[in-house]
Motif scaffolding. Structure first.
Motif, short mmCIF file in Angstrom:
data_model
loop_
_atom_site.label_atom_id
_atom_site.label_comp_id
_atom_site.label_asym_id
_atom_site.label_seq_id
_atom_site.Cartn_x
_atom_site.Cartn_y
_atom_site.Cartn_z
N SER A 103 0.81 -1.22 0.00
CA SER A 103 0.00 0.00 0.00
C SER A 103 0.84 1.27 0.00
O SER A 103 0.30 2.38 -0.04
CB SER A 103 -0.93 0.01 1.22
N ASP A 144 -1.48 9.59 2.13
CA ASP A 144 -2.83 10.14 2.17
C ASP A 144 -3.79 9.09 2.71
O ASP A 144 -3.39 7.96 3.01
CB ASP A 144 -3.28 10.60 0.77
N LYS A 146 -6.13 7.59 1.16
CA LYS A 146 -6.32 6.50 0.21
C LYS A 146 -5.33 5.37 0.46
O LYS A 146 -5.69 4.18 0.41
CB LYS A 146 -6.18 7.02 -1.21
N SER A 147 -4.08 5.70 0.74
CA SER A 147 -3.08 4.66 0.99
C SER A 147 -3.35 3.92 2.29
O SER A 147 -3.07 2.72 2.41
CB SER A 147 -1.67 5.28 1.02
N ILE A 149 -6.37 3.39 3.50
CA ILE A 149 -7.48 2.49 3.18
C ILE A 149 -6.97 1.28 2.42
O ILE A 149 -7.41 0.14 2.64
CB ILE A 149 -8.56 3.23 2.36
N GLN A 150 -5.99 1.51 1.52
CA GLN A 150 -5.41 0.40 0.77
C GLN A 150 -4.68 -0.57 1.70
O GLN A 150 -4.70 -1.78 1.48
CB GLN A 150 -4.45 0.92 -0.30
N SER A 153 -7.22 -2.86 2.96
CA SER A 153 -7.63 -3.83 1.94
C SER A 153 -6.58 -4.91 1.74
O SER A 153 -6.91 -6.11 1.62
CB SER A 153 -7.88 -3.11 0.61
N ASP A 172 -1.90 12.05 8.20
CA ASP A 172 -1.40 10.98 7.35
C ASP A 172 -1.07 9.72 8.15
O ASP A 172 -0.38 8.82 7.66
CB ASP A 172 -0.17 11.44 6.58
#
Length: 215
Positions: A103, A144, A146-147, A149-150, A153, A172
C-alpha cells in the motif's frame, strides 16, 4: 372313621398331567424363551452398530487412500497459515509488513494483546468470538487517506486471517486495532474421530482462495 370330607386325589388325577404340562409350558415361555428375544434384540442392535462403524471405517480408508500426500500437505499448510494453531507473532508481523509494502505505507510501532482464551474453562460466545485471537494495535503512516485504506484492503487478503476492529485516522497517520485469529488443534477430539469425510466443493473453493492469498 368319617371320610366324608377326605380328599380323593383319584377324582382329579386326569387333570394333573395337563395342568402340569401347561405350567411347564408357561414357565419355559416366561423364564427361558422371552428373555432370549430380548437378548436377540440387543444382539441385532449391536450388530447394526458395528456394521455402521465398519462402513464409516471403510469410507475413511477410501478417502485416505484416494487422497494425494502432496495435496494434503499443501491444504494443511494453507489452512494453518490462515488460522494458525498457536500465537505466531512472525506471521502477524509478516502480514503487517506485506500490507504496508503493497500500500506504500510505513508501519510504525505495534503491540500485541492476547484475545480469546481457548480451553475447557473458556466461556466463548458463538460466531467469530468462538475463535481465539491476538489483538494488535498498530500505527501506520501513509501519504494520504487512500493509501491507509489500501493498507486495510491489503491486510484482508493476507494470512493469517484478521479482522479490523477499530480505525482512527489523524492526518497521514492511522491507528489500527486488528484481531488475528488462531485456533489450537483439539488432539483428543481428533484421536477419537473414526470418520474422515472427503472435502466438499465449498471446502475446496475456500482452500483455493487461501492459496491465492498466499501468492
Amino acid at each position: 372313621m368319617d371320610t366324608k370330607h377326605s380328599f380323593d386325589i383319584t377324582k382329579y388325577k386326569k387333570f394333573i398331567v395337563p395342568v402340569a404340562i401347561n405350567m411347564a409350558t408357561v414357565f419355559i415361555i416366561v423364564v427361558i424363551i422371552l428373555p432370549q428375544f430380548s437378548i436377540l434384540g440387543d444382539t441385532l442392535s449391536q450388530i447394526k452398530t458395528q456394521k455402521e462403524k465398519v462402513s464409516d471405517l471403510n469410507s475413511t480408508l477410501s478417502t485416505i487412500v484416494s487422497a494425494q500426500d502432496l495435496t494434503l500437505d499443501s491444504s494443511l499448510t494453507s489452512s494453518t497459515r490462515a488460522v494458525p494453531t498457536g500465537k505466531d507473532v512472525s506471521l502477524i508481523f509478516s502480514a503487517l509488513s506485506k500490507a504496508a509494502a503493497a500500500s506504500g505505507t510505513e508501519l510504525g510501532e505495534f503491540s500485541l494483546t492476547v484475545g480469546g482464551i481457548f480451553g475447557r474453562a473458556a466461556q466463548i460466545a458463538p460466531g467469530v468470538g468462538s475463535t481465539p485471537s491476538i489483538v494488535v494495535s498498530a500505527s501506520v503512516k501513509g501519504g494520504d487517506v487512500k493509501s491507509l485504506i489500501q493498507f486495510s484492503s491489503e491486510l484482508q487478503k493476507l494470512l493469517p486471517l484478521s479482522q479490523i476492529n477499530r480505525l482512527n485516522v489523524s492526518g497521514d497517520t492511522a491507528s489500527f486495532e486488528i484481531s488475528f485469529f488462531y485456533k489450537p488443534l483439539d488432539e483428543l477430539k481428533i484421536s477419537k474421530q473414526q470418520r474422515v469425510a472427503p472435502l466438499s466443493q465449498a471446502d475446496l473453493n475456500l482452500l483455493s482462495q487461501l492459496k491465492e492469498w498466499e501468492q
